[in-house]
Design a protein around this motif. Structure first.
Motif, PDB file in Angstrom:
ATOM      1  N   UNK A  91     -38.452 -11.817 102.852  1.00 37.99           N
ATOM      2  CA  UNK A  91     -38.653 -11.870 101.405  1.00 37.99           C
ATOM      3  C   UNK A  91     -37.946 -13.073 100.787  1.00 37.99           C
ATOM      4  N   UNK A  92     -37.363 -13.929 101.634  1.00 35.42           N
ATOM      5  CA  UNK A  92     -36.751 -15.163 101.165  1.00 35.42           C
ATOM      6  C   UNK A  92     -35.302 -15.040 100.756  1.00 35.42           C
ATOM      7  N   UNK A  93     -34.734 -13.841 100.823  1.00 32.88           N
ATOM      8  CA  UNK A  93     -33.343 -13.661 100.416  1.00 32.88           C
ATOM      9  C   UNK A  93     -32.405 -13.974 101.579  1.00 32.88           C
ATOM     10  N   UNK A  94     -31.189 -14.435 101.263  1.00 31.71           N
ATOM     11  CA  UNK A  94     -30.262 -14.836 102.324  1.00 31.71           C
ATOM     12  C   UNK A  94     -29.441 -13.675 102.867  1.00 31.71           C
ATOM     13  N   UNK A  95     -29.101 -13.769 104.131  1.00 29.86           N
ATOM     14  CA  UNK A  95     -28.113 -12.916 104.780  1.00 29.86           C
ATOM     15  C   UNK A  95     -26.958 -13.827 105.178  1.00 29.86           C
ATOM     16  N   UNK A  96     -25.781 -13.580 104.639  1.00 23.97           N
ATOM     17  CA  UNK A  96     -24.600 -14.368 104.974  1.00 23.97           C
ATOM     18  C   UNK A  96     -23.817 -13.651 106.067  1.00 23.97           C
ATOM     19  N   UNK A  97     -23.311 -14.421 107.036  1.00 23.11           N
ATOM     20  CA  UNK A  97     -22.635 -13.770 108.155  1.00 23.11           C
ATOM     21  C   UNK A  97     -21.673 -14.734 108.846  1.00 23.11           C
ATOM     22  N   UNK A  98     -20.781 -14.147 109.607  1.00 25.25           N
ATOM     23  CA  UNK A  98     -19.930 -14.912 110.513  1.00 25.25           C
ATOM     24  C   UNK A  98     -19.406 -13.966 111.578  1.00 25.25           C
ATOM     25  N   UNK A  99     -19.083 -14.537 112.730  1.00 25.44           N
ATOM     26  CA  UNK A  99     -18.493 -13.761 113.809  1.00 25.44           C
ATOM     27  C   UNK A  99     -17.295 -14.513 114.344  1.00 25.44           C
ATOM     28  N   UNK A 100     -16.514 -13.843 115.175  1.00 28.05           N
ATOM     29  CA  UNK A 100     -15.369 -14.527 115.732  1.00 28.05           C
ATOM     30  C   UNK A 100     -14.686 -13.748 116.831  1.00 28.05           C
ATOM     31  N   UNK A 101     -13.987 -14.459 117.681  1.00 27.19           N
ATOM     32  CA  UNK A 101     -13.191 -13.841 118.741  1.00 27.19           C
ATOM     33  C   UNK A 101     -11.959 -14.684 119.020  1.00 27.19           C
TER      34      UNK A 101
END
Length: 415
Positions: free
Chosen positions: A353-363
């Motif tokens: 639908x064109x909307x953003x998903x913001x994310x991050x990962x880490x270890x």
């Protein structure tokens, strides 16, 4: 840990199954889940997802927090190894590794709002020294400078980690605590001698070194240490009392013990890399951070005394931090970013639908963490584990939750 990825983060590997979490059932209050409550489909689904992924006995714990329309839920399982003997819950501290980077990006957004920096500013305008050591030369490519935007989006042309006389990934003094010998002064000397292999702004290449350099530049622009900026812009503003670079004695009593391959391992110490992956935090604190990014700010950051919404200057900073700065489709070499994008420290994926998903990962050596949210659809999720980071349990549990709870099949997964 995974060879070549001991710096702590993956990007673009295990996120294909993370879809929009659109839940039709309300979430319970923040805290551990009891066994005496009435049946609740969401509680059951989240609890099952956590229990199916919880570490084996004696090898760590898993804590997962979810938020939907301002209501939150935390589920924790396993043995956190806390010195106080406490449970794996919303108050347990974990090293959150590169989940630190969106905090640094938000500091940059705040300084932009204050008129102190512009994303197109050349790094050399601000970075004269790192600590007590002068930066004799800021690298460029045939006169094309590194800009602050390039550092915030991993397109500066800098490598993931520096190579210095005391620090080399091929000859670590202590593989269980690899970054300890790397000082801020060595970071300055390394940067002065580095030669860019490509022009800034054309190739995505994940760089802990670049984010650390950005933190140093922001501190110089503001005339304040990075830790002071972090408190002013984020942790004090949003009441994140357990999000810190240096846990107190009381907080260390609630800190999970890192595990790798069935053994307890030390926390990573990284004096030159704090803006890249230096933070500790808890599920409760990260849910408050998610709530703010979703537009519901606490305390003095809120609109009025009711605590709903964010004060206009705060909302502007968060929106700027979430704004796309680089689209992978526009890069000559998008690398692992693919068709995704970068905001200020946040990875961005797109729903259909064109909307953003913001994310991050880490270890780090003994911890794995994951955070994601959709402001358009009012959900957020965080997963923290002190189990073997090779198993990327935090990533997998989020994927499990999506598979159980996804209610909108027309919404695409992350690329």
């Amino acid at each position: 840990m995974r060879r070549g990825l001991l710096h702590g983060l993956r990007h673009g590997l295990l996120y294909g199954a993370l879809c929009l979490l659109l839940w039709s059932v309300p979430l319970g209050p923040t805290g551990a889940i009891g066994l005496d409550r009435a049946p609740d489909p969401l509680v059951d689904a989240v609890t099952r997802a956590v229990e199916e992924r919880q570490p084996a006995a004696g090898t760590g714990s898993l804590v997962v927090g979810v938020i939907r329309d301002g209501r939150t839920l935390v589920v924790g399982r396993g043995d956190a190894g806390r010195p106080d003997g406490g449970p794996a819950d919303g108050r347990t501290l974990f090293q959150i590794a590169s989940l630190t980077k969106p905090f640094t990006g938000t500091i940059m957004a705040e300084l932009m709002q204050e008129g102190r920096v512009d994303p197109a500013d050349p790094l050399q305008r601000y970075l004269r020294r790192v600590g007590a050591v002068q930066v004799a030369h800021v690298p460029d490519y045939d006169g094309r400078p590194i800009r602050l935007r390039d550092l915030a989006t991993h397109t500066a042309g800098l490598p993931n980690v520096p190579e210095t006389p005391r620090f080399s990934w091929s000859r670590l003094e202590d593989p269980r605590n690899p970054y300890k010998p790397l000082s801020r002064g060595e970071l300055a000397l390394w940067l002065s001698d580095y030669r860019l292999p490509v022009p800034p702004g054309v190739r995505f290449s994940y760089s802990n070194a670049g984010m650390s350099v950005l933190g140093e530049a922001l501190a110089a622009a503001a005339g304040q240490p990075y830790e002071t900026l972090l408190k002013r812009v984020v942790t004090d503003r949003f009441g994140l009392r357990d999000t810190t670079l240096h846990p107190t004695a009381e907080q260390r009593m609630r800190k999970a013990a890192g595990h790798a391959r069935g053994r307890t391992v030390p926390d990573w110490e990284a004096p030159a890399m704090l803006p890249a992956f230096g933070l500790y935090s808890s599920a409760d604190d990260l849910l408050r951070w998610l709530s703010a990014n979703l537009g519901d700010c606490p305390g003095g950051a809120a609109v009025g005394s009711a605590g709903h919404g964010c004060a206009p200057p705060v909302a502007a900073t968060l929106a700027l931090a979430q704004s796309v700065q680089v689209d992978g489709r526009s890069l000559a070499d998008p690398g692992s970013l693919g068709s995704g994008a970068m905001a200020l420290g946040w990875f961005v994926a797109w729903a259909t639908d064109g909307t953003p998903i913001h994310w991050h990962s880490g270890s780090t050596g003994g911890f794995n963490a994951y955070i994601a949210f959709s402001k358009a659809h009012r959900w957020g999720v965080v997963a923290l584990t002190n189990s073997d980071p090779d198993q990327v349990t935090a990533d997998h549990v989020v994927i499990d939750l999506v598979r159980r709870l996804e209610a909108r099949p027309e919404v695409a997964s992350l690329p």
